[in-house]
Design an enzyme around this catalytic site. Structure first.
Site, PDB file in Angstrom:
ATOM      1  N   CYS A 295       0.824  -1.207   0.000  1.00  0.00           N
ATOM      2  CA  CYS A 295       0.000   0.000   0.000  1.00  0.00           C
ATOM      3  C   CYS A 295       0.864   1.266   0.000  1.00  0.00           C
ATOM      4  O   CYS A 295       1.493   1.580  -1.001  1.00  0.00           O
ATOM      5  CB  CYS A 295      -0.982  -0.035   1.161  1.00  0.00           C
TER       6      CYS A 295
ATOM      7  N   GLU B 244      -2.670  -9.132   3.616  1.00  0.00           N
ATOM      8  CA  GLU B 244      -2.974  -9.654   4.955  1.00  0.00           C
ATOM      9  C   GLU B 244      -4.473  -9.687   5.206  1.00  0.00           C
ATOM     10  O   GLU B 244      -4.943 -10.341   6.132  1.00  0.00           O
ATOM     11  CB  GLU B 244      -2.271  -8.809   6.023  1.00  0.00           C
TER      12      GLU B 244
ATOM     13  N   HIS C  98      -4.033  -5.032   0.231  1.00  0.00           N
ATOM     14  CA  HIS C  98      -3.599  -5.598   1.519  1.00  0.00           C
ATOM     15  C   HIS C  98      -3.693  -7.123   1.484  1.00  0.00           C
ATOM     16  O   HIS C  98      -4.763  -7.684   1.732  1.00  0.00           O
ATOM     17  CB  HIS C  98      -4.454  -5.044   2.651  1.00  0.00           C
TER      18      HIS C  98
END
Length: 360
Positions: A251, A338, A336
């Protein structure tokens, strides 16, 4: 007893509703996120620092709050705007209500807002500066607060969410990576630890030599809030370490890497904030559904003569979602992987990171 609350926008609009959370006045850029779940993860995401978050899904608070869902040490958003706030959550892991959660961190919330209408306004005119009041204040004064605050592009925010001292996790693991902390989410750290990669979490302005002193297998430039062009220390660090270490970015980290190699960044009209953004990998042709939270992007046309290739694009608007260096082990993604909250399509990103760390 519900208290009156109001949200003022820089265009002169004043929206009135019911207050919840803490009684105060906060300013910030008003943005919307489209996820149906994940308000705890979003509110605690450091990338929302400086912003008043609005959820487009109409009901928030129904499953309460648990610390296990936190993405940092507490709420980072400046305020919260919802259509309906549920004061009676139902979830086996819940330890607090949404209103209690906001009150604990002194954050104001406003409900009974036509979030659909406000989302359409932001989509048409762009993210706006706003002021959210859950205590008594004159309309003109609140409007002045909304209009006179600096724009998020002119604010230094990374220094407010980064660690200030080194933090070492997973010392028992043989392999380790340095994370340049611009506002990393807990899920990113956990994704590395799960793969038995030790994590050295360092402040965003750590010098290149200090990073090398930890003898890491790779450097991860993390996600975070605000304008990447203002994080000059991290940009310079990437420049100086580009031929010394494998470098990955997530990001804001992608934007910092792009700036280090000469690309330009622009502020998006209303950004990408949600958990359903389709991203196409230009090498494999594979499309992944991704979780995103950013208001700035790499200007695609500025990458043409640089030593970086665009590897992934957003299928909704064609914006840059991934880059990699022509020769050096440097790559990044805008979304993202994650995924907290969100899909797990791109979890392989951390597998690739693990392989690189072990190799070097």
């Amino acid at each position: 007893m519900q208290e009156d609350a109001k949200l003022a926008l820089e265009d002169g609009t004043i929206l009135k509703g019911e207050g919840f959370g803490y009684q105060t006045i906060k300013t910030g850029e008003v943005v919307f996120a489209t996820g149906m779940t994940g308000y705890v993860e979003s509110l605690t995401d450091p990338s929302y620092k400086g912003q008043i978050l609005m959820s487009t899904y109409p009901l928030q608070g129904n499953y309460g709050v648990s610390e296990e869902w936190f993405q940092s040490n507490g709420i980072k958003a400046e305020g919260y705007v919802v259509r309906e706030e549920n004061p009676h959550p139902s979830h086996s892991h819940s330890g607090d209500s949404l209103s209690g959660f906001l009150e604990e961190y002194k954050i104001p919330g406003i409900s009974k807002i036509d979030t659909r209408s406000l989302t359409l306004k932001i989509r048409k005119y762009g993210a706006m500066k706003g002021a959210l009041a859950t205590e008594e204040v004159d309309d003109d004064e609140l409007l002045a607060m909304a209009k006179n605050q600096p724009g998020i592009e002119d604010m230094d925010l990374v220094n407010t969410v980064s660690v200030t001292e080194p933090k070492i996790l997973g010392e028992e693991y043989k392999d380790r990576a340095v994370v340049l902390d611009c506002g990393i989410k807990n899920n990113s750290i956990n994704a590395l630890l799960k793969r038995e990669i030790g994590v050295v979490l360092l402040p965003y302005n750590t010098t290149p030599q200090e990073i090398l002193d930890y003898e890491p297998g790779a450097l991860l430039v993390s996600s975070g809030p605000g304008n990447p062009s203002r994080v000059k220390e991290s940009i310079e660090t990437v420049k100086r370490l580009s031929n010394r270490l494998p470098i990955f970015g997530i990001c804001l980290g992608q934007q910092i890497i792009a700036l280090a190699f000469g690309a330009k960044i622009y502020k998006m009209k209303f950004g990408h904030r949600g958990i359903n953004q389709p991203v196409k990998d230009l090498k494999s042709g594979k499309v992944s559904i991704t979780s995103q939270n950013h208001g700035f992007s790499i200007a695609l046309d500025t990458c043409a003569d640089l030593p970086i290739d665009v590897t992934q694009i957003n299928l909704n608007d064609g914006t840059v979602e991934g880059i990699e260096h022509h020769e050096l082990p440097i790559s990044s993604v805008q979304y993202h992987p994650e995924a907290g909250p969100g899909p797990h399509d791109t979890d392989y990103y951390f597998d690739n990171f693990m392989e690189t760390v072990k190799k070097y």
